[in-house]
Scaffold this motif. Structure first.
Motif, PDB file in Angstrom:
ATOM      1  N   UNK B 172       0.859  -1.556  -0.067  1.00 20.24           N
ATOM      2  CA  UNK B 172      -0.252   0.039   0.128  1.00 20.24           C
ATOM      3  C   UNK B 172       0.577   1.170   0.278  1.00 20.24           C
ATOM      4  N   UNK B 173       1.782   1.076   0.739  1.00 18.37           N
ATOM      5  CA  UNK B 173       2.576   2.552   1.235  1.00 18.37           C
ATOM      6  C   UNK B 173       3.942   2.075  -0.302  1.00 18.37           C
ATOM      7  N   UNK B 174       3.359   1.675  -0.883  1.00 25.95           N
ATOM      8  CA  UNK B 174       3.857   1.660  -2.529  1.00 25.95           C
ATOM      9  C   UNK B 174       3.407   2.133  -3.319  1.00 25.95           C
ATOM     10  N   UNK B 175       2.125   2.548  -3.246  1.00 23.86           N
ATOM     11  CA  UNK B 175       0.765   3.256  -3.747  1.00 23.86           C
ATOM     12  C   UNK B 175       0.154   1.942  -4.945  1.00 23.86           C
ATOM     13  N   UNK B 176       0.626   0.617  -3.496  1.00 25.35           N
ATOM     14  CA  UNK B 176      -0.824  -0.287  -4.864  1.00 25.35           C
ATOM     15  C   UNK B 176      -2.270  -0.358  -3.957  1.00 25.35           C
ATOM     16  N   UNK B 177      -3.023  -0.017  -4.971  1.00 27.15           N
ATOM     17  CA  UNK B 177      -4.662  -0.067  -4.723  1.00 27.15           C
ATOM     18  C   UNK B 177      -5.234  -1.431  -5.044  1.00 27.15           C
ATOM     19  N   UNK B 178      -4.965  -2.428  -5.951  1.00 25.14           N
ATOM     20  CA  UNK B 178      -5.427  -3.162  -6.532  1.00 25.14           C
ATOM     21  C   UNK B 178      -4.543  -4.519  -6.077  1.00 25.14           C
ATOM     22  N   UNK B 179      -4.967  -5.186  -5.413  1.00 17.90           N
ATOM     23  CA  UNK B 179      -3.667  -5.516  -4.865  1.00 17.90           C
ATOM     24  C   UNK B 179      -4.875  -7.414  -5.209  1.00 17.90           C
ATOM     25  N   UNK B 180      -3.864  -8.436  -6.280  1.00 21.23           N
ATOM     26  CA  UNK B 180      -4.565  -9.958  -5.877  1.00 21.23           C
ATOM     27  C   UNK B 180      -4.131 -10.571  -4.798  1.00 21.23           C
ATOM     28  N   UNK B 181      -4.231 -11.657  -4.427  1.00 21.00           N
ATOM     29  CA  UNK B 181      -3.805 -12.906  -3.465  1.00 21.00           C
ATOM     30  C   UNK B 181      -3.904 -14.029  -3.731  1.00 21.00           C
ATOM     31  N   UNK B 182      -2.571 -14.760  -4.076  1.00 20.60           N
ATOM     32  CA  UNK B 182      -2.475 -16.263  -3.792  1.00 20.60           C
ATOM     33  C   UNK B 182      -2.103 -17.057  -2.783  1.00 20.60           C
ATOM     34  N   UNK B 183      -3.289 -17.462  -2.394  1.00 24.23           N
ATOM     35  CA  UNK B 183      -3.373 -18.384  -0.825  1.00 24.23           C
ATOM     36  C   UNK B 183      -3.992 -18.919  -1.262  1.00 24.23           C
ATOM     37  N   UNK B 184      -3.465 -19.861   0.866  1.00 24.97           N
ATOM     38  CA  UNK B 184      -3.789 -21.571   0.529  1.00 24.97           C
ATOM     39  C   UNK B 184      -5.429 -21.820   0.849  1.00 24.97           C
ATOM     40  N   UNK B 185      -5.417 -22.667   1.177  1.00 22.38           N
ATOM     41  CA  UNK B 185      -6.774 -23.562   1.287  1.00 22.38           C
ATOM     42  C   UNK B 185      -7.316 -22.737   2.688  1.00 22.38           C
ATOM     43  N   UNK B 186      -8.616 -21.756   2.789  1.00 18.66           N
ATOM     44  CA  UNK B 186      -8.740 -21.446   4.010  1.00 18.66           C
ATOM     45  C   UNK B 186      -9.060 -22.568   4.907  1.00 18.66           C
ATOM     46  N   UNK B 187      -9.937 -23.545   3.844  1.00 16.11           N
ATOM     47  CA  UNK B 187     -10.263 -24.524   5.326  1.00 16.11           C
ATOM     48  C   UNK B 187      -9.439 -25.005   6.149  1.00 16.11           C
ATOM     49  N   UNK B 188      -7.806 -24.766   5.339  1.00 16.51           N
ATOM     50  CA  UNK B 188      -7.312 -26.037   5.340  1.00 16.51           C
ATOM     51  C   UNK B 188      -6.422 -25.482   6.504  1.00 16.51           C
ATOM     52  N   UNK B 189      -5.851 -25.285   6.929  1.00 16.07           N
ATOM     53  CA  UNK B 189      -4.469 -24.949   7.896  1.00 16.07           C
ATOM     54  C   UNK B 189      -4.884 -23.278   8.332  1.00 16.07           C
ATOM     55  N   UNK B 190      -4.518 -23.637   9.230  1.00  9.59           N
ATOM     56  CA  UNK B 190      -5.096 -21.828  10.214  1.00  9.59           C
ATOM     57  C   UNK B 190      -3.838 -20.962   9.923  1.00  9.59           C
ATOM     58  N   UNK B 191      -2.608 -21.101   9.432  1.00  8.50           N
ATOM     59  CA  UNK B 191      -1.867 -19.903   8.497  1.00  8.50           C
ATOM     60  C   UNK B 191      -2.548 -19.126   7.916  1.00  8.50           C
ATOM     61  N   UNK B 192      -3.045 -20.122   6.488  1.00 15.15           N
ATOM     62  CA  UNK B 192      -4.003 -19.277   5.494  1.00 15.15           C
ATOM     63  C   UNK B 192      -4.414 -18.137   6.087  1.00 15.15           C
ATOM     64  N   UNK B 193      -5.335 -18.772   7.453  1.00 12.71           N
ATOM     65  CA  UNK B 193      -6.337 -18.418   8.028  1.00 12.71           C
ATOM     66  C   UNK B 193      -5.855 -16.406   8.388  1.00 12.71           C
ATOM     67  N   UNK B 194      -4.771 -17.004   9.189  1.00 16.41           N
ATOM     68  CA  UNK B 194      -4.188 -15.721   9.560  1.00 16.41           C
ATOM     69  C   UNK B 194      -3.337 -14.652   8.863  1.00 16.41           C
ATOM     70  N   UNK B 195      -2.602 -14.940   7.809  1.00 15.31           N
ATOM     71  CA  UNK B 195      -2.448 -14.099   7.191  1.00 15.31           C
ATOM     72  C   UNK B 195      -3.267 -14.068   6.172  1.00 15.31           C
ATOM     73  N   UNK B 196      -4.347 -14.298   5.601  1.00 16.24           N
ATOM     74  CA  UNK B 196      -5.197 -13.354   5.312  1.00 16.24           C
ATOM     75  C   UNK B 196      -6.022 -12.462   6.295  1.00 16.24           C
ATOM     76  N   UNK B 240      -5.073  -5.569 -11.638  1.00 16.35           N
ATOM     77  CA  UNK B 240      -4.074  -5.675 -10.522  1.00 16.35           C
ATOM     78  C   UNK B 240      -2.520  -5.059 -10.336  1.00 16.35           C
ATOM     79  N   UNK B 241      -2.218  -4.758 -10.033  1.00 12.49           N
ATOM     80  CA  UNK B 241      -1.244  -4.181 -10.128  1.00 12.49           C
ATOM     81  C   UNK B 241      -0.014  -4.549  -8.814  1.00 12.49           C
ATOM     82  N   UNK B 242      -0.454  -5.359  -7.956  1.00 11.82           N
ATOM     83  CA  UNK B 242       0.379  -6.085  -6.951  1.00 11.82           C
ATOM     84  C   UNK B 242      -0.309  -7.415  -6.337  1.00 11.82           C
ATOM     85  N   UNK B 243      -0.067  -8.166  -6.277  1.00  9.50           N
ATOM     86  CA  UNK B 243      -0.202  -9.397  -5.892  1.00  9.50           C
ATOM     87  C   UNK B 243       1.059  -9.833  -4.842  1.00  9.50           C
ATOM     88  N   UNK B 244      -0.004 -10.466  -3.367  1.00  4.81           N
ATOM     89  CA  UNK B 244       0.517 -10.984  -2.886  1.00  4.81           C
ATOM     90  C   UNK B 244       0.148 -12.130  -2.241  1.00  4.81           C
TER      91      UNK B 244
END
Lengths: 334, 334
Positions: B172-196, B240-244
DNA sequence: TTGTACGCGTTATCAG
DNA sequence: CTGATAACGCGTACAA
């Protein structure tokens, strides 16, 4: 909670419980059910130590992993475990330090656990010949060539010599004549030696000579060392056009460093790796390399070992074919 | 070759040999030397099974590795082994399949080997809460947050929520507003959930909204899946301009695929990873990421476990600070 | 079909 | 200081 407790609770003798738990046929259906019920209720499990102490034959195949560094080991290990599970063997894994003597460790494990077979991942029998020769149990070294006379040692590996020839041939065919090498320690593993020999053979065949002092840099199998080696190589041999790296990890470290120094791969310098680790396909540029067929290595290794154990077959030394990956890191010289 | 044979050859009793081999003080220097000589001559080693059968307390710490996929596990394992060795414990490693129930396995191992402590690498206690709660032995989960009431379970991990906040803040600080996410399965590990959650919190704080349907793609933690996810993401969210990316592995897969599709990183699209695996520093571009401090995780995990075992300390849940790596894969939007 | 008893290799206790 | 011997928990002859 021991077999005795179970016996008491079932109102039968320990021998009977033992028979049930070991699936002996000579137990009446009634008793069997009663015993199983009590066992289930307490989640009872036989004590492995007592079992092994008695048994002398554990039906365990030990996997001895040496050094967790090589990325190939992961895939090998996974594959082996998957293959062993459905058989009537247990797999057990021991991870050794890079500098341990794996043959001594194997001897101890054999003695202690009455292992029926041992699989070595990442070991180098050349270094501990006498200790390997002393092993009394079927063994197979995966991914490292090694014949040892009068031993129980089999091996499954990629033909490092031929593969290295192939790499060198490719570089030469693409027009490269000034080729540097980032390789392992020639006094260390035999793998390094064989890859080097293959490389030299191809150069000789093409009528090119190789100046070790100028064109060979020794490196560990790590990104960091590969990078350092690349820098040193450029200093010693600034007009080279291609680099033969003895592992993908070294190659990637080298590419990164070359980029930092202002050399583009493959535009300015071509580079070829060895191993075929997953990242190679995803690197930029995609890495030219020799891909070792990990699943085949694991499967064949296990097959040979089982033949050895179950049919008393003699030790075997087998090569698994490699794949050449063209990648994008080598360019045609005009 | 047993302790009996040694005793006979030494002309003394087995008790004496045992005493020598266990470093008891009450043996005369003369006998001790004689025994040691014979032991050395035969390369004799005490039988572990018999030892354990007697002991009931094996002084063994078991390391339970689940899934060999995550590259961080290697470094963790190595570090742990190095730390355990000099102590008066043995380390033993078991590698589990990705889909096994590690808590059940732990229970069995505890029962069979009389392990004094268990270290989980790569496990997810959320999935097997009841089984974990049933563990009667000190345990520590490394690299995954997890508190379980009334259990013997400690945990050491990176603060995934805060780290994800940090990543998002940076984008955000680098000016990005349109950010996509490549993440794990939200039903799976809690790690994914917390990062999200961390990611979302930062977006909310900045007054940006997030359209899950459009901007989130679920992926496994692999190069291949990261690549596929990137392609899908570009289709759903072309401006999008950035991916998390929730792991470096996904991020690298994504960068490779974006490149193939004609998008340059970071010129066209910025991308940030998570984990801090070694290749990140050697990728082109160098990966912006959250670096988990593997050695600290291992050390602290072991410390907590030992406190637990030796001083009966209660379970602890601790965060290890992360490092932010700026890399080169995110650019300032003008 | 079931029970009994010995031995696997070690450690620890107790006399000597 | 050293020797003898009883466990540890299990499998398996052998007897019943």
């Amino acid at each position: 909670m021991t077999i005795k407790d179970i016996a008491r609770e079932c109102g039968c003798a320990i021998g009977t419980v033992s028979r049930v738990l070991n699936n002996h046929p000579d137990v009446s259906e009634k008793t069997r059910e009663k015993v199983l019920a009590v066992v289930k209720k307490h989640n009872f499990i036989l004590n492995t130590n007592a079992k092994l102490l008695k048994a002398q034959d554990s039906k365990t195949i030990e996997v001895l992993v040496k050094g967790t560094s090589s990325i190939l080991l992961n895939s090998l290990l996974e594959r082996i475990q998957k293959r062993i599970e459905p058989l009537s063997y247990n797999a057990s894994v021991v991870v050794l330090d890079e500098y341990d003597n794996e043959a001594k460790a194997a001897n101890r494990i054999y003695y202690e656990k009455k292992t029926v077979g041992i699989i070595f991942l990442g070991g180098s029998p050349e270094l501990f010949k006498e200790d390997f020769a002393r092993l009394l149990v079927p063994c197979v070294v995966i991914s490292n060539e090694s014949q040892i006379e009068d031993s129980h040692l089999s091996s499954v590996s990629t033909d490092n010599f031929t593969a290295a020839c192939h790499s060198a041939d490719y570089l030469i065919q693409m027009g490269h004549k000034k080729i540097g090498v980032i390789g392992g320690d020639l006094c260390g593993s035999g793998i390094t030696q064989r890859r080097y020999d293959g490389f030299l053979a191809s150069l000789a065949k093409a009528g090119l000579n190789f100046d070790y002092e100028k064109a060979y840099v020794t490196s560990k199998y790590s990104f960091e060392d590969g990078a350092k080696a690349a820098q040193m190589l450029m200093k010693k041999y600034p007009d080279l056009t291609a680099i033969f790296a003895m592992s993908d990890v070294m190659a990637i470290g080298a590419i990164r460093k070359l980029d930092d120094l202002g050399y583009k791969v493959p535009e300015d310098i071509s580079i070829i790796g060895f191993d075929g680790i997953p990242i190679g396909e995803y690197y930029r540029p995609r890495l030219a390399t020799i891909k070792q067929q990990v699943d085949l290595l694991a499967d064949e290794g296990l097959n040979i070992l089982l033949d050895n154990i179950e049919r008393n077959a003699p030790p075997k030394n087998k090569f698994i074919p490699f794949e050449f990956i063209k990648g994008e890191s080598v360019r045609q010289l005009v």
